[in-house]
Design a protein around this motif. Structure first.
Motif, PDB file in Angstrom:
ATOM      1  N   MET A 113      -9.808 -10.465   0.452  1.00 54.43           N
ATOM      2  CA  MET A 113      -9.423  -9.163  -0.085  1.00 54.43           C
ATOM      3  C   MET A 113      -8.334  -8.440   0.702  1.00 54.43           C
ATOM      4  O   MET A 113      -7.373  -7.924   0.113  1.00 54.43           O
ATOM      5  CB  MET A 113     -10.670  -8.272  -0.223  1.00 54.43           C
ATOM      6  CG  MET A 113     -10.413  -6.880  -0.801  1.00 54.43           C
ATOM      7  SD  MET A 113      -9.865  -5.658   0.419  1.00 54.43           S
ATOM      8  CE  MET A 113     -11.328  -5.513   1.449  1.00 54.43           C
ATOM      9  N   PRO A 114      -8.388  -8.363   2.046  1.00 47.30           N
ATOM     10  CA  PRO A 114      -7.342  -7.619   2.746  1.00 47.30           C
ATOM     11  C   PRO A 114      -6.037  -8.390   2.948  1.00 47.30           C
ATOM     12  O   PRO A 114      -5.109  -7.878   3.586  1.00 47.30           O
ATOM     13  CB  PRO A 114      -7.998  -7.286   4.092  1.00 47.30           C
ATOM     14  CG  PRO A 114      -8.996  -8.360   4.297  1.00 47.30           C
ATOM     15  CD  PRO A 114      -9.491  -8.750   2.949  1.00 47.30           C
ATOM     16  N   TYR A 115      -5.970  -9.601   2.445  1.00 43.67           N
ATOM     17  CA  TYR A 115      -4.744 -10.389   2.518  1.00 43.67           C
ATOM     18  C   TYR A 115      -4.069 -10.405   1.145  1.00 43.67           C
ATOM     19  O   TYR A 115      -4.718 -10.257   0.115  1.00 43.67           O
ATOM     20  CB  TYR A 115      -5.045 -11.828   2.937  1.00 43.67           C
ATOM     21  CG  TYR A 115      -5.547 -11.968   4.352  1.00 43.67           C
ATOM     22  CD1 TYR A 115      -4.662 -12.124   5.420  1.00 43.67           C
ATOM     23  CD2 TYR A 115      -6.907 -11.949   4.639  1.00 43.67           C
ATOM     24  CE1 TYR A 115      -5.123 -12.260   6.724  1.00 43.67           C
ATOM     25  CE2 TYR A 115      -7.379 -12.074   5.939  1.00 43.67           C
ATOM     26  CZ  TYR A 115      -6.476 -12.225   6.970  1.00 43.67           C
ATOM     27  OH  TYR A 115      -6.931 -12.352   8.264  1.00 43.67           O
ATOM     28  N   THR A 116      -2.759 -10.608   1.139  1.00 46.13           N
ATOM     29  CA  THR A 116      -1.995 -10.749  -0.092  1.00 46.13           C
ATOM     30  C   THR A 116      -1.151 -12.016   0.012  1.00 46.13           C
ATOM     31  O   THR A 116      -0.436 -12.209   1.003  1.00 46.13           O
ATOM     32  CB  THR A 116      -1.088  -9.519  -0.320  1.00 46.13           C
ATOM     33  OG1 THR A 116      -1.918  -8.374  -0.562  1.00 46.13           O
ATOM     34  CG2 THR A 116      -0.168  -9.721  -1.520  1.00 46.13           C
ATOM     35  N   ALA A 117      -1.236 -12.851  -1.003  1.00 47.71           N
ATOM     36  CA  ALA A 117      -0.596 -14.169  -0.944  1.00 47.71           C
ATOM     37  C   ALA A 117       0.904 -14.076  -0.681  1.00 47.71           C
ATOM     38  O   ALA A 117       1.456 -14.877   0.099  1.00 47.71           O
ATOM     39  CB  ALA A 117      -0.865 -14.933  -2.242  1.00 47.71           C
TER      40      ALA A 117
ATOM     41  N   MET B  11       5.867   0.011  -1.414  1.00 49.80           N
ATOM     42  CA  MET B  11       5.377   0.794  -2.547  1.00 49.80           C
ATOM     43  C   MET B  11       4.733  -0.082  -3.616  1.00 49.80           C
ATOM     44  O   MET B  11       3.746   0.309  -4.243  1.00 49.80           O
ATOM     45  CB  MET B  11       6.516   1.627  -3.139  1.00 49.80           C
ATOM     46  CG  MET B  11       6.978   2.726  -2.206  1.00 49.80           C
ATOM     47  SD  MET B  11       8.204   3.822  -2.943  1.00 49.80           S
ATOM     48  CE  MET B  11       8.470   4.965  -1.571  1.00 49.80           C
ATOM     49  N   ASP B  12       5.272  -1.285  -3.830  1.00 46.40           N
ATOM     50  CA  ASP B  12       4.676  -2.184  -4.826  1.00 46.40           C
ATOM     51  C   ASP B  12       3.252  -2.559  -4.441  1.00 46.40           C
ATOM     52  O   ASP B  12       2.355  -2.579  -5.284  1.00 46.40           O
ATOM     53  CB  ASP B  12       5.529  -3.449  -4.969  1.00 46.40           C
ATOM     54  CG  ASP B  12       6.847  -3.186  -5.677  1.00 46.40           C
ATOM     55  OD1 ASP B  12       6.968  -2.131  -6.323  1.00 46.40           O
ATOM     56  OD2 ASP B  12       7.752  -4.031  -5.580  1.00 46.40           O
ATOM     57  N   GLU B  13       3.046  -2.859  -3.173  1.00 44.02           N
ATOM     58  CA  GLU B  13       1.698  -3.184  -2.710  1.00 44.02           C
ATOM     59  C   GLU B  13       0.783  -1.969  -2.820  1.00 44.02           C
ATOM     60  O   GLU B  13      -0.392  -2.087  -3.179  1.00 44.02           O
ATOM     61  CB  GLU B  13       1.742  -3.682  -1.264  1.00 44.02           C
ATOM     62  CG  GLU B  13       0.402  -4.121  -0.699  1.00 44.02           C
ATOM     63  CD  GLU B  13      -0.101  -5.438  -1.257  1.00 44.02           C
ATOM     64  OE1 GLU B  13      -1.260  -5.785  -0.974  1.00 44.02           O
ATOM     65  OE2 GLU B  13       0.664  -6.128  -1.970  1.00 44.02           O
ATOM     66  N   GLY B  14       1.316  -0.803  -2.526  1.00 47.39           N
ATOM     67  CA  GLY B  14       0.531   0.414  -2.660  1.00 47.39           C
ATOM     68  C   GLY B  14       0.073   0.655  -4.086  1.00 47.39           C
ATOM     69  O   GLY B  14      -1.070   1.052  -4.329  1.00 47.39           O
ATOM     70  N   GLU B  15       0.960   0.402  -5.031  1.00 49.92           N
ATOM     71  CA  GLU B  15       0.580   0.564  -6.437  1.00 49.92           C
ATOM     72  C   GLU B  15      -0.447  -0.480  -6.852  1.00 49.92           C
ATOM     73  O   GLU B  15      -1.401  -0.182  -7.580  1.00 49.92           O
ATOM     74  CB  GLU B  15       1.829   0.471  -7.318  1.00 49.92           C
ATOM     75  CG  GLU B  15       2.769   1.659  -7.171  1.00 49.92           C
ATOM     76  CD  GLU B  15       4.007   1.523  -8.035  1.00 49.92           C
ATOM     77  OE1 GLU B  15       4.082   0.534  -8.816  1.00 49.92           O
ATOM     78  OE2 GLU B  15       4.905   2.383  -7.935  1.00 49.92           O
ATOM     79  N   ARG B  16      -0.272  -1.695  -6.387  1.00 49.51           N
ATOM     80  CA  ARG B  16      -1.190  -2.768  -6.762  1.00 49.51           C
ATOM     81  C   ARG B  16      -2.601  -2.488  -6.260  1.00 49.51           C
ATOM     82  O   ARG B  16      -3.583  -2.780  -6.948  1.00 49.51           O
ATOM     83  CB  ARG B  16      -0.700  -4.099  -6.185  1.00 49.51           C
ATOM     84  CG  ARG B  16      -1.399  -5.322  -6.740  1.00 49.51           C
ATOM     85  CD  ARG B  16      -0.855  -6.597  -6.113  1.00 49.51           C
ATOM     86  NE  ARG B  16      -1.354  -6.789  -4.757  1.00 49.51           N
ATOM     87  CZ  ARG B  16      -2.559  -7.258  -4.465  1.00 49.51           C
ATOM     88  NH1 ARG B  16      -3.408  -7.553  -5.435  1.00 49.51           N
ATOM     89  NH2 ARG B  16      -2.933  -7.418  -3.222  1.00 49.51           N
ATOM     90  N   ARG B  17      -2.700  -1.878  -5.090  1.00 49.86           N
ATOM     91  CA  ARG B  17      -4.009  -1.594  -4.502  1.00 49.86           C
ATOM     92  C   ARG B  17      -4.469  -0.157  -4.748  1.00 49.86           C
ATOM     93  O   ARG B  17      -5.526   0.238  -4.243  1.00 49.86           O
ATOM     94  CB  ARG B  17      -3.967  -1.867  -2.998  1.00 49.86           C
ATOM     95  CG  ARG B  17      -3.858  -3.355  -2.647  1.00 49.86           C
ATOM     96  CD  ARG B  17      -3.908  -3.581  -1.153  1.00 49.86           C
ATOM     97  NE  ARG B  17      -3.818  -4.996  -0.815  1.00 49.86           N
ATOM     98  CZ  ARG B  17      -4.868  -5.788  -0.577  1.00 49.86           C
ATOM     99  NH1 ARG B  17      -6.094  -5.280  -0.642  1.00 49.86           N
ATOM    100  NH2 ARG B  17      -4.708  -7.061  -0.279  1.00 49.86           N
ATOM    101  N   ALA B  18      -3.682   0.611  -5.482  1.00 51.41           N
ATOM    102  CA  ALA B  18      -3.985   2.031  -5.713  1.00 51.41           C
ATOM    103  C   ALA B  18      -4.127   2.767  -4.384  1.00 51.41           C
ATOM    104  O   ALA B  18      -4.992   3.628  -4.209  1.00 51.41           O
ATOM    105  CB  ALA B  18      -5.235   2.197  -6.571  1.00 51.41           C
ATOM    106  N   ARG B  19      -3.256   2.420  -3.435  1.00 54.24           N
ATOM    107  CA  ARG B  19      -3.216   3.049  -2.125  1.00 54.24           C
ATOM    108  C   ARG B  19      -1.762   3.400  -1.822  1.00 54.24           C
ATOM    109  O   ARG B  19      -1.075   2.705  -1.081  1.00 54.24           O
ATOM    110  CB  ARG B  19      -3.802   2.131  -1.051  1.00 54.24           C
ATOM    111  CG  ARG B  19      -5.267   1.821  -1.282  1.00 54.24           C
ATOM    112  CD  ARG B  19      -5.829   0.860  -0.253  1.00 54.24           C
ATOM    113  NE  ARG B  19      -7.234   0.585  -0.525  1.00 54.24           N
ATOM    114  CZ  ARG B  19      -8.018  -0.193   0.206  1.00 54.24           C
ATOM    115  NH1 ARG B  19      -7.516  -0.806   1.273  1.00 54.24           N
ATOM    116  NH2 ARG B  19      -9.288  -0.379  -0.108  1.00 54.24           N
ATOM    117  N   PRO B  20      -1.262   4.465  -2.443  1.00 54.76           N
ATOM    118  CA  PRO B  20       0.167   4.780  -2.335  1.00 54.76           C
ATOM    119  C   PRO B  20       0.571   5.115  -0.908  1.00 54.76           C
ATOM    120  O   PRO B  20      -0.237   5.578  -0.098  1.00 54.76           O
ATOM    121  CB  PRO B  20       0.333   5.995  -3.252  1.00 54.76           C
ATOM    122  CG  PRO B  20      -1.037   6.592  -3.346  1.00 54.76           C
ATOM    123  CD  PRO B  20      -1.989   5.442  -3.267  1.00 54.76           C
ATOM    124  N   ILE B  21       1.841   4.854  -0.612  1.00 54.88           N
ATOM    125  CA  ILE B  21       2.384   5.168   0.701  1.00 54.88           C
ATOM    126  C   ILE B  21       3.212   6.440   0.630  1.00 54.88           C
ATOM    127  O   ILE B  21       3.698   6.831  -0.438  1.00 54.88           O
ATOM    128  CB  ILE B  21       3.227   4.004   1.266  1.00 54.88           C
ATOM    129  CG1 ILE B  21       4.439   3.716   0.380  1.00 54.88           C
ATOM    130  CG2 ILE B  21       2.377   2.761   1.435  1.00 54.88           C
ATOM    131  CD1 ILE B  21       5.393   2.675   0.973  1.00 54.88           C
TER     132      ILE B  21
END
Length: 266
Positions: A132-136, A58-68
């Protein structure tokens, strides 16, 4: 057929604010809406389980504005599987939507192509559009798992377990791999992002996010060679999968290993 696996597709998110231009290069109907579903896959044979990809949280979804819709750790519950019980994860590639939940499966050994780790940690990541499609944080999780002795690298084709093999495809990312599984219906090929949609593979239409276009185009034929028949290719993001395979009484989980229950029309 002995030694076959059950295979489940688990939908955890969807993104409907997309158009065909986001899915196909040079598409003449580029502005027509084109939805995307997000999956991970569970392989099961008796007490053995292998998870293919982990989704993102969910945190990644919020960061990318792509909710799960469902946290990946909770999405397995209808199958009676807990995150801590997962000991093997095949990581098809390290993009956020396939490796964003690695931390949710702390006991898992990861299987990935060596080329993918090298790509995700190498000089290509100096370019914003490639990074862009990767997250550190996801890459760091994979590296920590490596230093804990829980990453197995493959270079091309490899057997993960009896009846489960991985095959380097590339194209969409440098070390993208597809997964072939022996099932009651024959050899099933989980394409992951080697074919986001049936239309990518069957109509030979390239997906716009690509590092090597030739590898991507050649990969479509490779998928057909890996599967016993083309209808046993399962794309990584196509909502049409829901039109072809039965659910298990849970609207977000499909059973794949018996083959399509409806005619494959794409």
């Amino acid at each position: 057929m002995s030694g076959v696996w059950e295979v489940y597709a688990i939908k955890y998110a969807e993104r409907n604010a997309r158009v065909r231009g986001d899915s196909f290069l040079f598409d003449p109907r580029h502005d027509v809406p084109h939805a995307m579903d997000y999956f991970m896959w569970l392989l099961r044979r008796g007490p053995e389980t292998i998870l293919v990809d982990t989704g993102y949280d969910m945190d990644e979804g919020e960061r990318r504005a792509r909710p799960i819709r469902t946290d990946p750790a909770e999405a397995l519950a209808p199958l009676g599987v807990s995150p801590d019980s997962i000991e093997q994860v095949i990581v098809t590639h390290l993009h956020y939507d396939h490796a964003g939940g690695l931390h949710l499966f702390p006991n898992a050994t990861l299987h990935m192509q060596a080329a993918e780790m090298a790509y995700a940690t190498g000089p290509c990541m100096c370019h914003d559009v490639i990074r862009m499609p990767y997250t550190a944080d996801h890459i760091c999780t994979a590296i920590k798992r490596l230093y804990a002795g829980k990453v197995v690298f493959h270079d091309g084709d490899a057997e993960i377990a009896e009846g489960v093999t991985v095959h380097k495809i590339g194209g969409h990312s440098r070390g993208l791999q597809a997964v072939r599984v022996r099932t009651e219906a024959g050899w099933l090929c989980l394409a992951s992002d080697a074919a986001h949609y049936y239309e990518n593979a069957f109509a030979r239409k390239a997906f716009p996010l690509v590092v090597d276009l030739e590898d991507m185009m050649n990969g479509f034929a490779r998928l057909e060679a890996l599967a016993s028949r083309r209808e046993l290719i399962v794309p990584g993001h196509d909502p049409l999968v829901f039109s072809h395979y039965p659910d298990i009484g849970c609207e977000t989980i499909l059973r794949l290993d018996h083959g399509p229950s409806r005619s494959l029309k794409v």
